[in-house]
Write a protein that holds these residues in place. Structure first.
Motif, short mmCIF file in Angstrom:
data_model
loop_
_atom_site.label_atom_id
_atom_site.label_comp_id
_atom_site.label_asym_id
_atom_site.label_seq_id
_atom_site.Cartn_x
_atom_site.Cartn_y
_atom_site.Cartn_z
N GLN A 32 0.85 -1.34 0.10
CA GLN A 32 0.03 0.08 -0.17
C GLN A 32 0.98 1.18 -0.07
N ALA A 33 1.94 1.37 -0.96
CA ALA A 33 2.62 2.49 -1.08
C ALA A 33 2.15 3.39 -2.27
N GLU A 34 2.77 4.49 -2.33
CA GLU A 34 2.48 5.40 -3.26
C GLU A 34 3.25 5.04 -4.81
N ASN A 37 6.79 5.37 -6.51
CA ASN A 37 7.97 4.38 -6.34
C ASN A 37 8.23 3.39 -7.37
N SER A 87 16.54 3.84 5.23
CA SER A 87 15.07 4.53 4.84
C SER A 87 14.18 4.26 5.77
N ASN A 91 12.04 6.71 8.20
CA ASN A 91 10.46 6.77 7.73
C ASN A 91 10.15 7.28 6.20
N GLU A 92 11.27 7.03 5.36
CA GLU A 92 11.23 7.29 3.99
C GLU A 92 10.33 6.47 2.98
N PHE A 93 9.98 5.27 3.69
CA PHE A 93 8.86 4.43 2.84
C PHE A 93 7.47 5.01 3.00
N SER A 94 6.99 5.20 1.82
CA SER A 94 5.50 5.61 1.82
C SER A 94 4.39 4.67 1.91
N ALA A 95 4.83 3.40 2.31
CA ALA A 95 3.97 2.23 2.37
C ALA A 95 3.11 2.37 3.66
N LYS A 96 1.90 1.81 3.55
CA LYS A 96 1.16 1.83 4.67
C LYS A 96 1.22 0.69 5.57
#
Length: 128
Positions: A32-34, A37, A87, A91-96
């Motif tokens: 569930q990332a943006e 990526n 990363s 907190n550089e990951f956009s994943a939920k």
């Protein structure tokens, strides 16, 4: 034991690499990332497939001439793993679904540590 484990890691790397390279949206949906990526996932997938899969496959078939390649693969694996850890810490990951990212990091840590273990304890397989 060591040579068959190289094939196992190579195949694991091929699967992971091809998922990132050919179906990055699958990983994005899973975590569930943006969707921004995609390009980065394709890039890392190509790197994993090329360096880890093809490199370890070459070493499996001819270990005596590939110590330097194994050293480069090990260093690259460590650097990629450290990048993932960095990363994650910042907190550089956009994943939920961070569990997917964490599992990826744990698998990278295990592979890197195992490659270092081989490098330190089984250099005899690389001798001519």
């Amino acid at each position: 034991m060591i040579r068959p484990s190289l094939i196992l890691i190579a195949l694991f790397s091929l699967i992971y690499g091809l998922i990132f390279l050919l179906t990055p949206n699958f990983f994005i949906e899973l975590s569930q990332a943006e969707h921004i990526n995609v390009a980065w996932l394709r890039n890392i997938g190509a790197s994993i497939s090329g360096i880890l899969f093809l490199g370890l496959l070459l070493i499996y078939f001819n270990p005596s001439k590939n110590y330097d390649l194994f050293l480069i693969i090990t260093i690259t694996s460590i650097l990629q793993t450290l990048g993932l850890i960095f990363s994650r810490l910042y907190n550089e990951f956009s994943a939920k679904k961070m569990i997917i990212i964490d599992l990826t990091i744990y698998s990278a840590i295990i592979v890197s540590l195992y490659l270092v273990y081989i490098l330190l304890n089984y250099t005899s397989i690389f001798k001519k």
